[in-house]
Design a protein around this motif. Structure first.
Motif, PDB file in Angstrom:
ATOM      1  N   PRO A   1      -4.308  -1.699  -8.983  1.00 19.61           N
ATOM      2  CA  PRO A   1      -3.422  -0.899  -8.126  1.00 19.61           C
ATOM      3  C   PRO A   1      -4.125   0.291  -7.478  1.00 19.61           C
ATOM      4  CG  PRO A   1      -2.933  -0.514 -10.455  1.00 19.61           C
ATOM      5  CD  PRO A   1      -3.885  -1.648 -10.394  1.00 19.61           C
ATOM      6  N   VAL A   2      -5.112   0.858  -8.172  1.00 14.02           N
ATOM      7  CA  VAL A   2      -5.871   1.970  -7.591  1.00 14.02           C
ATOM      8  C   VAL A   2      -6.591   1.519  -6.326  1.00 14.02           C
ATOM      9  CG1 VAL A   2      -7.851   3.506  -7.938  1.00 14.02           C
ATOM     10  CG2 VAL A   2      -6.168   3.225  -9.751  1.00 14.02           C
ATOM     11  N   ALA A   3      -7.185   0.321  -6.363  1.00 12.85           N
ATOM     12  CA  ALA A   3      -7.886  -0.212  -5.199  1.00 12.85           C
ATOM     13  C   ALA A   3      -6.918  -0.459  -4.050  1.00 12.85           C
ATOM     14  CB  ALA A   3      -8.604  -1.505  -5.569  1.00 12.85           C
TER      15      ALA A   3
ATOM     16  N   CYS B   1      -5.126   1.105   1.412  1.00 11.23           N
ATOM     17  CA  CYS B   1      -4.042   1.476   2.329  1.00 11.23           C
ATOM     18  C   CYS B   1      -4.224   2.895   2.859  1.00 11.23           C
ATOM     19  CB  CYS B   1      -2.695   1.349   1.625  1.00 11.23           C
ATOM     20  SG  CYS B   1      -2.247  -0.344   1.165  1.00 11.23           S
ATOM     21  N   SER B   2      -4.592   3.820   1.982  1.00  9.98           N
ATOM     22  CA  SER B   2      -4.799   5.208   2.394  1.00  9.98           C
ATOM     23  C   SER B   2      -5.987   5.336   3.335  1.00  9.98           C
ATOM     24  CB  SER B   2      -5.018   6.098   1.158  1.00  9.98           C
ATOM     25  OG  SER B   2      -3.941   5.994   0.261  1.00  9.98           O
ATOM     26  N   LEU B   3      -7.066   4.593   3.054  1.00 12.53           N
ATOM     27  CA  LEU B   3      -8.262   4.656   3.887  1.00 12.53           C
ATOM     28  C   LEU B   3      -7.987   4.114   5.286  1.00 12.53           C
ATOM     29  CD1 LEU B   3     -11.297   5.201   4.178  1.00 12.53           C
ATOM     30  CD2 LEU B   3     -11.716   2.892   3.308  1.00 12.53           C
ATOM     31  N   VAL B   4      -7.246   3.008   5.376  1.00 16.43           N
ATOM     32  CA  VAL B   4      -6.912   2.441   6.684  1.00 16.43           C
ATOM     33  C   VAL B   4      -6.080   3.428   7.496  1.00 16.43           C
ATOM     34  CG1 VAL B   4      -5.615   0.628   7.855  1.00 16.43           C
ATOM     35  CG2 VAL B   4      -7.085   0.050   5.929  1.00 16.43           C
TER      36      VAL B   4
ATOM     37  N   ILE C   1      -6.393  12.915   0.009  1.00 17.91           N
ATOM     38  CA  ILE C   1      -6.448  13.083  -1.451  1.00 17.91           C
ATOM     39  C   ILE C   1      -6.369  11.726  -2.148  1.00 17.91           C
ATOM     40  CG2 ILE C   1      -5.251  14.049  -3.459  1.00 17.91           C
ATOM     41  CD1 ILE C   1      -4.339  16.340  -1.650  1.00 17.91           C
ATOM     42  N   MET C   2      -5.473  10.855  -1.686  1.00 16.84           N
ATOM     43  CA  MET C   2      -5.301   9.542  -2.312  1.00 16.84           C
ATOM     44  C   MET C   2      -6.562   8.689  -2.162  1.00 16.84           C
ATOM     45  SD  MET C   2      -1.376   8.741  -1.135  1.00 16.84           S
ATOM     46  CE  MET C   2      -1.363   7.086  -1.797  1.00 16.84           C
ATOM     47  N   THR C   3      -7.165   8.734  -0.965  1.00 22.37           N
ATOM     48  CA  THR C   3      -8.373   7.937  -0.732  1.00 22.37           C
ATOM     49  C   THR C   3      -9.546   8.440  -1.565  1.00 22.37           C
ATOM     50  OG1 THR C   3      -7.626   7.586   1.540  1.00 22.37           O
ATOM     51  CG2 THR C   3      -9.914   7.043   1.046  1.00 22.37           C
TER      52      THR C   3
END
Length: 245
Positions: free
Chosen positions: A168-170, A175-178, A209-211
């Motif tokens: 789930p972390v990946a 999603c955050s990076l995109v 922060i999430m990425t």
């Protein structure tokens, strides 16, 4: 001759020092906004990039040898599915270590180019290929080792726990990076993009922060998964034999 568990610890130490040391130096000497930059951002400028490269390249070389040792030690014969998992995880490990060489060859913070477009095609694309290969291969390696540990019931519960954690972390990180990349590359003045130097992202946001957090969690999961093999390969020696005619 060197013990394989010593080789594993040496490889991990080179990786840890190669990333953490430049990261700490960069944060100490630079006033960041956001305060915690991406690893690529922190190790992309000289002299931090030199320290990063000096430690990561020999660590990558030893890491490829380490993947071969793990592949041989953890291989289970007479089980085609486990053998397939073992072979795929071996190549994922090789890709993980060699991708650090690509990352160090194309430092993310090198922006001294005539335009944003040139920076994207001369630096960003190559760097991101290396970074995405590194993150994707580490995620697949951790998950495959977790599946293999669960199927064979080898008694190492840490591997499948790390596999459950990293999946789930990946997904969140991708999603955050995109979203962050689309937001950064698609918003901006066209004249600056064509004629001016590109300035790296500096806006603190939830996606940032999430990425960044997902990036660290994936790398840490890879390190801890490799560390779980320390007991299995302890006592095994590896060396180079020179034969003379």
């Amino acid at each position: 001759m060197i013990f394989c568990d010593t080789l594993l610890l040496l490889t991990l130490w080179l990786q840890v020092l190669g990333i953490v040391t430049p990261y700490i130096i960069n944060i100490w000497k630079t006033s960041y906004n956001p305060p915690l930059p991406f690893i690529s951002h922190a190790v992309g400028s000289p002299p931090e990039n030199g320290i990063f490269t000096l430690l990561m390249i020999p660590g990558s070389f030893l890491g490829v040898i380490l993947c071969f040792i793990i592949h041989k030690v953890s291989n289970v014969k007479d089980n085609k599915f486990i053998e397939l998992l073992n072979d795929v995880s071996f190549w994922c490990g090789v890709i993980y270590f060699t991708s650090w060489v690509v990352i160090s060859a194309f430092p993310f913070s090198f922006t001294d180019l005539p335009s944003q477009y040139e920076w994207i095609f001369c630096v960003l694309c190559e760097h991101m290929i290396g970074a995405l290969l590194m993150l994707a291969s580490s995620v697949v390696f951790v998950i495959l080792q977790g599946i293999k540990s669960w199927i064979t019931n080898d008694g190492n519960n840490h591997r499948w726990k790390l596999a459950i954690f990293v999946a789930p972390v990946a997904l969140i990180g991708v999603c955050s990076l995109v979203c962050l990349a689309v937001e950064e590359l698609c918003t901006g003045n066209e004249n600056i993009a064509k004629n001016g130097l590109y300035i790296l992202p500096s806006k603190l946001s939830r996606k940032y922060i999430m990425t960044s957090t997902a990036e660290w969690m994936i790398i840490l999961s890879m390190w801890f998964t490799l560390l779980t093999f320390c007991k299995e390969i302890s006592g095994i020696k590896i060396g180079i034999r020179v034969l003379s005619h």
